[in-house]
Design a protein around this motif. Sequence first.
Motif, PDB file in Angstrom:
ATOM      1  N   TRP A 157      20.770  20.752  11.561  1.00  0.00           N
ATOM      2  CA  TRP A 157      19.546  21.433  11.390  1.00  0.00           C
ATOM      3  C   TRP A 157      18.956  21.010   9.798  1.00  0.00           C
ATOM      4  CZ3 TRP A 157      16.824  24.609  14.976  1.00  0.00           C
ATOM      5  CH2 TRP A 157      17.476  24.756  16.046  1.00  0.00           C
ATOM      6  N   VAL A 158      17.483  21.044   9.675  1.00  0.00           N
ATOM      7  CA  VAL A 158      17.047  20.762   8.334  1.00  0.00           C
ATOM      8  C   VAL A 158      15.985  21.898   8.289  1.00  0.00           C
ATOM      9  CG1 VAL A 158      17.588  18.229   8.009  1.00  0.00           C
ATOM     10  CG2 VAL A 158      15.450  19.158   8.972  1.00  0.00           C
ATOM     11  N   GLY A 159      16.028  22.440   6.802  1.00  0.00           N
ATOM     12  CA  GLY A 159      15.044  23.415   6.515  1.00  0.00           C
ATOM     13  C   GLY A 159      13.823  22.703   5.739  1.00  0.00           C
ATOM     14  N   ALA A 160      12.626  23.287   6.120  1.00  0.00           N
ATOM     15  CA  ALA A 160      11.495  22.808   5.480  1.00  0.00           C
ATOM     16  C   ALA A 160      10.601  23.864   4.862  1.00  0.00           C
ATOM     17  CB  ALA A 160      10.327  22.206   6.393  1.00  0.00           C
ATOM     18  N   PHE A 161      10.072  23.934   3.588  1.00  0.00           N
ATOM     19  CA  PHE A 161       9.539  25.076   3.127  1.00  0.00           C
ATOM     20  C   PHE A 161       8.275  24.750   2.582  1.00  0.00           C
ATOM     21  CE2 PHE A 161       8.489  28.852   0.299  1.00  0.00           C
ATOM     22  CZ  PHE A 161       8.433  29.826   1.279  1.00  0.00           C
ATOM     23  N   GLY A 162       7.013  24.865   3.165  1.00  0.00           N
ATOM     24  CA  GLY A 162       5.666  24.589   2.632  1.00  0.00           C
ATOM     25  C   GLY A 162       5.396  23.597   1.505  1.00  0.00           C
ATOM     26  N   ASP A 163       6.061  22.363   1.672  1.00  0.00           N
ATOM     27  CA  ASP A 163       5.673  21.237   0.829  1.00  0.00           C
ATOM     28  C   ASP A 163       5.030  19.966   1.426  1.00  0.00           C
ATOM     29  OD1 ASP A 163       5.848  19.009  -0.874  1.00  0.00           O
ATOM     30  OD2 ASP A 163       7.803  19.569  -1.822  1.00  0.00           O
ATOM     31  N   GLY A 164       3.891  20.167   1.159  1.00  0.00           N
ATOM     32  CA  GLY A 164       2.786  19.292   1.895  1.00  0.00           C
ATOM     33  C   GLY A 164       3.009  17.818   1.512  1.00  0.00           C
ATOM     34  N   SER A 165       3.706  17.411   0.440  1.00  0.00           N
ATOM     35  CA  SER A 165       3.901  16.225  -0.040  1.00  0.00           C
ATOM     36  C   SER A 165       5.184  15.471   0.595  1.00  0.00           C
ATOM     37  CB  SER A 165       4.072  16.251  -1.699  1.00  0.00           C
ATOM     38  OG  SER A 165       2.827  16.825  -2.264  1.00  0.00           O
ATOM     39  N   HIS A 166       6.195  16.293   0.690  1.00  0.00           N
ATOM     40  CA  HIS A 166       7.449  15.676   1.414  1.00  0.00           C
ATOM     41  C   HIS A 166       7.786  16.255   2.673  1.00  0.00           C
ATOM     42  CE1 HIS A 166       7.466  15.020  -3.013  1.00  0.00           C
ATOM     43  NE2 HIS A 166       7.850  14.155  -2.982  1.00  0.00           N
ATOM     44  N   ALA A 167       8.139  15.414   3.440  1.00  0.00           N
ATOM     45  CA  ALA A 167       8.543  15.856   4.765  1.00  0.00           C
ATOM     46  C   ALA A 167      10.357  16.382   4.500  1.00  0.00           C
ATOM     47  CB  ALA A 167       8.629  14.893   5.968  1.00  0.00           C
ATOM     48  N   SER A 168      10.920  17.092   5.554  1.00  0.00           N
ATOM     49  CA  SER A 168      12.182  17.352   5.599  1.00  0.00           C
ATOM     50  C   SER A 168      13.114  16.333   6.618  1.00  0.00           C
ATOM     51  CB  SER A 168      12.652  18.786   5.769  1.00  0.00           C
ATOM     52  OG  SER A 168      12.056  19.551   4.814  1.00  0.00           O
ATOM     53  N   ALA A 182      16.763  14.111  12.387  1.00  0.00           N
ATOM     54  CA  ALA A 182      16.255  15.443  12.342  1.00  0.00           C
ATOM     55  C   ALA A 182      15.016  15.696  11.345  1.00  0.00           C
ATOM     56  CB  ALA A 182      17.291  16.451  12.153  1.00  0.00           C
ATOM     57  N   TYR A 183      13.670  16.116  11.997  1.00  0.00           N
ATOM     58  CA  TYR A 183      12.507  15.819  11.061  1.00  0.00           C
ATOM     59  C   TYR A 183      11.768  17.205  11.353  1.00  0.00           C
ATOM     60  CZ  TYR A 183       8.247  14.002   9.301  1.00  0.00           C
ATOM     61  OH  TYR A 183       7.184  13.673   8.552  1.00  0.00           O
ATOM     62  N   GLU A 184      11.133  17.530  10.231  1.00  0.00           N
ATOM     63  CA  GLU A 184      10.118  18.360  10.006  1.00  0.00           C
ATOM     64  C   GLU A 184       9.181  18.283   8.756  1.00  0.00           C
ATOM     65  OE1 GLU A 184       8.204  21.717  10.990  1.00  0.00           O
ATOM     66  OE2 GLU A 184       9.625  20.730  12.379  1.00  0.00           O
ATOM     67  N   ARG A 185       7.837  18.867   8.908  1.00  0.00           N
ATOM     68  CA  ARG A 185       7.229  19.030   7.932  1.00  0.00           C
ATOM     69  C   ARG A 185       6.291  19.957   7.819  1.00  0.00           C
ATOM     70  NH1 ARG A 185       5.138  14.152   4.841  1.00  0.00           N
ATOM     71  NH2 ARG A 185       3.243  14.678   3.698  1.00  0.00           N
ATOM     72  N   GLN A 186       6.387  20.690   6.781  1.00  0.00           N
ATOM     73  CA  GLN A 186       5.496  21.947   6.643  1.00  0.00           C
ATOM     74  C   GLN A 186       4.522  21.897   5.384  1.00  0.00           C
ATOM     75  OE1 GLN A 186       5.413  25.112   8.387  1.00  0.00           O
ATOM     76  NE2 GLN A 186       6.660  23.941   9.949  1.00  0.00           N
ATOM     77  N   ASN A 187       3.396  21.955   5.743  1.00  0.00           N
ATOM     78  CA  ASN A 187       2.263  22.366   4.447  1.00  0.00           C
ATOM     79  C   ASN A 187       2.230  23.531   3.709  1.00  0.00           C
ATOM     80  OD1 ASN A 187       1.221  19.590   4.775  1.00  0.00           O
ATOM     81  ND2 ASN A 187      -0.018  20.310   6.661  1.00  0.00           N
ATOM     82  N   GLN A 188       2.678  24.559   4.592  1.00  0.00           N
ATOM     83  CA  GLN A 188       2.963  25.799   4.001  1.00  0.00           C
ATOM     84  C   GLN A 188       3.987  26.661   5.006  1.00  0.00           C
ATOM     85  OE1 GLN A 188      -0.661  28.271   3.859  1.00  0.00           O
ATOM     86  NE2 GLN A 188      -1.416  27.521   5.942  1.00  0.00           N
ATOM     87  N   HIS A 189       4.351  27.716   4.605  1.00  0.00           N
ATOM     88  CA  HIS A 189       5.372  28.388   5.249  1.00  0.00           C
ATOM     89  C   HIS A 189       6.595  27.861   5.410  1.00  0.00           C
ATOM     90  CE1 HIS A 189       2.108  31.286   5.662  1.00  0.00           C
ATOM     91  NE2 HIS A 189       1.418  30.421   6.474  1.00  0.00           N
ATOM     92  N   PHE A 190       7.396  28.406   6.187  1.00  0.00           N
ATOM     93  CA  PHE A 190       9.102  27.782   6.614  1.00  0.00           C
ATOM     94  C   PHE A 190       9.065  27.294   7.943  1.00  0.00           C
ATOM     95  CE2 PHE A 190      13.237  28.331   8.073  1.00  0.00           C
ATOM     96  CZ  PHE A 190      13.803  27.527   7.157  1.00  0.00           C
ATOM     97  N   GLY A 191       9.954  25.937   8.159  1.00  0.00           N
ATOM     98  CA  GLY A 191       9.932  25.586   9.460  1.00  0.00           C
ATOM     99  C   GLY A 191      11.264  24.859   9.607  1.00  0.00           C
ATOM    100  N   THR A 192      12.033  24.466  10.781  1.00  0.00           N
ATOM    101  CA  THR A 192      13.081  23.648  10.546  1.00  0.00           C
ATOM    102  C   THR A 192      12.893  22.456  11.712  1.00  0.00           C
ATOM    103  OG1 THR A 192      13.910  25.168  12.404  1.00  0.00           O
ATOM    104  CG2 THR A 192      14.687  25.753  10.179  1.00  0.00           C
ATOM    105  N   GLY A 193      13.779  21.599  11.639  1.00  0.00           N
ATOM    106  CA  GLY A 193      13.840  20.564  12.509  1.00  0.00           C
ATOM    107  C   GLY A 193      15.289  20.334  12.878  1.00  0.00           C
TER     108      GLY A 193
END
Length: 235
Positions: A157-168, A182-193
Amino acid sequence: MKISVSFTLWLLLVSVSANESSECQHTYLQDIYAALREMTASLVQLKADMRFLQAQEQAAQLKTEVDKLKQQQLEQAAQLKTEVDKLKQDLKEQAAQLKTEVDKQKQQQLGESNIGPFRSDTPLIYKHVTTNIGNAYNPNTGVFTAPVRGAYNFEWWVGAFGDGSHASAAVLVKNSEKISLAYERQNQHFGTGSSGVTLLLEVGDVVFLRLVANSLVYDNANHHNTFSGFLLFTM
């Protein structure tokens, strides 16, 4: 009486001629001796001149050799300075690279904050180890090594937290082969992939995760980024 006088006169003439011849011979020998002395003196002077010229030639040759040696020493010194400067520069670059690697290693240790982005794919090291039966996972390198031949299941699992410039993004690598992402991209807030895969591994095969170039993952004490694997059955 006339015959006697003539004979006496002839003897006188012979005597006079003999004396003159002796004087001439003596004078001639003196001239020869004088000429020989002059020649000897000339030869001595010539030898002295030759020795002087030879000494001058040797001195000039020696000076040329000394100048050549000095030039070689100057060139060697310049070359040595260039090599020393290059070595210093290489050491500086190696020190800077080592510092970068140390900083990267510090950042790679998940469980603290954002990791990345990096210019190239970078191995992820999971320091927080919940279970490691058989010690097949190395927490210092982030690498899992198959202890037996069999089918293994992996999930991450990867965690992504509101960075619109970089994916996780984290990719699973088997030896040198990229398997799954495993991929996730969040412009804001938190998400996981997340992603998972089952692999057939031979003894000694290695499996690990790499953070994809120019991506980042977010982590903290809640351990949003995880990597797990287990043996399904031997083969």
